[in-house]
Design an enzyme around this catalytic site. Structure first.
Site, PDB file in Angstrom:
ATOM      1  N   LYS A  23      16.667 -36.362  26.979  1.00  0.00           N
ATOM      2  CA  LYS A  23      17.167 -35.730  28.206  1.00  0.00           C
ATOM      3  C   LYS A  23      16.284 -34.539  28.539  1.00  0.00           C
ATOM      4  CE  LYS A  23      18.900 -32.265  27.822  1.00  0.00           C
ATOM      5  NZ  LYS A  23      19.423 -30.924  27.493  1.00  0.00           N
ATOM      6  N   ASP A 150      26.130 -32.036  26.283  1.00  0.00           N
ATOM      7  CA  ASP A 150      25.117 -32.951  26.800  1.00  0.00           C
ATOM      8  C   ASP A 150      25.461 -34.417  26.579  1.00  0.00           C
ATOM      9  OD1 ASP A 150      23.371 -31.096  27.897  1.00  0.00           O
ATOM     10  OD2 ASP A 150      22.197 -30.877  26.063  1.00  0.00           O
TER      11      ASP A 150
END
Length: 308
Positions: A23, A150
């Site tokens: 990410k 996340d």
């Protein structure tokens, strides 16, 4: 309750595999610090084509083994987010079928690219497949949020605007862009970077009019130049405090910016930084130059954004 311990090999389900994509925070605004101590964020997130790989062998006892070049950086297996996610989902789904996880670890740890969160998200996708669940199942979504800020965005692994503490996701059609990711092989603790930012509980960092959530982003199919123009107006509010915690991040950014990149920035709380280039040739040339100058650094050349 988690169901384990199947012994009939003839009826055992085949192993399932998922990739866990890195990410990357293309922008990251710290809106403020809440009364509970958590920080509200707004971030444009895209995913890179560098991955960990996670395999689930169904029917075995819930466990995790790690291999690969970054396996030693994972720390204690019992604390790994893969097992945390599996146990939390098992608390919410009676008779959840789990098994033995095997992680091939390639992404750097504590690096600002959500490696551990991506691994946990891959575990949830595997458990969803093994149990016939949708990734939109409220119990899975709740588990993702409890596992880490996340993890929800990593479950989908699609470009989006992420807000709050990761609970709100607005899909974006970020095009594929040639990119280089660099990590100086120095772990950075997120808590240390937020401490260096120094917001008090209840303190705001930006005004409402500054929030990226209100921005009208380019439509699907818009050229890369339109995206780069808008992303260049953004920032990563954690970049300066992260450099104070680990000054080598400043060197990484300086080297990336010296390569002619269109955009260079730190991801997350560091220390990984990214740069976006006009074409693949420019990205490969930049990566090769940095590898020659700093062979001890982790350097990945590939793509940011685009499809999964």
């Amino acid at each position: 309750m988690i169901v384990t311990g199947a012994t009939d090999l003839e009826t055992a389900a085949p192993a399932l595999s998922e990739t866990a994509r890195a990410k990357v925070n293309l922008t990251l605004r710290v809106v403020g610090r809440r009364a509970d101590g958590f920080h509200d964020l707004e971030s444009v997130v895209a995913f890179a084509d560098c991955v960990d790989r996670l395999t689930l062998t169904q029917g075995a006892e819930l466990s995790l083994v790690a291999a690969g070049p970054r396996a030693q950086e994972c720390g204690q297996t019992a604390d790994n987010l893969v097992l945390t996610a599996a146990r939390l989902l098992g608390e919410r789904i009676p008779d959840l079928k789990a098994g033995a996880f095997a992680l091939d670890k390639y992404l750097p740890v504590a690096a600002g690219i959500g490696g551990g969160s991506a691994d946990a998200a891959a575990a949830l996708r595997l458990l969803a497949r093994a149990n016939g669940l949708s990734i939109d199942d409220p119990r899975l979504i709740e588990t993702a949020r409890l596992t880490g800020a996340d993890v929800p965005v990593c479950v989908r692994s699609e470009s989006c605007v992420m807000t709050g503490v990761g609970e709100s996701l607005l899909p974006l059609d970020v095009p594929a862009m040639p990119a280089v990711l660099v990590n100086p092989r120095v772990p950075v603790a997120t808590k240390d970077v937020f401490a260096a930012l120094g917001l008090r509980k209840g303190q705001l960092n930006v005004g409402v009019n500054d929030l990226i959530e209100a921005i009208v982003w380019p439509e699907a199919g818009a050229p890369v130049d339109d995206w780069l123009a808008m992303l260049s107006d953004g920032a990563n509010d954690l970049e300066a405090p992260a450099i104070r915690v680990q000054p080598v991040i400043g060197e990484v950014l300086a080297r990336l910016r010296s390569t002619g990149a269109r955009l260079s920035r730190m991801s997350g709380s560091g220390a990984t930084c990214f740069a976006i280039f006009d074409d693949e040739a420019a990205a490969h040339h930049a990566a090769q130059t940095i590898r020659l100058d700093r062979p001890q650094w982790w350097v990945h050349v590939g793509t940011l954004g685009g499809g999964s």
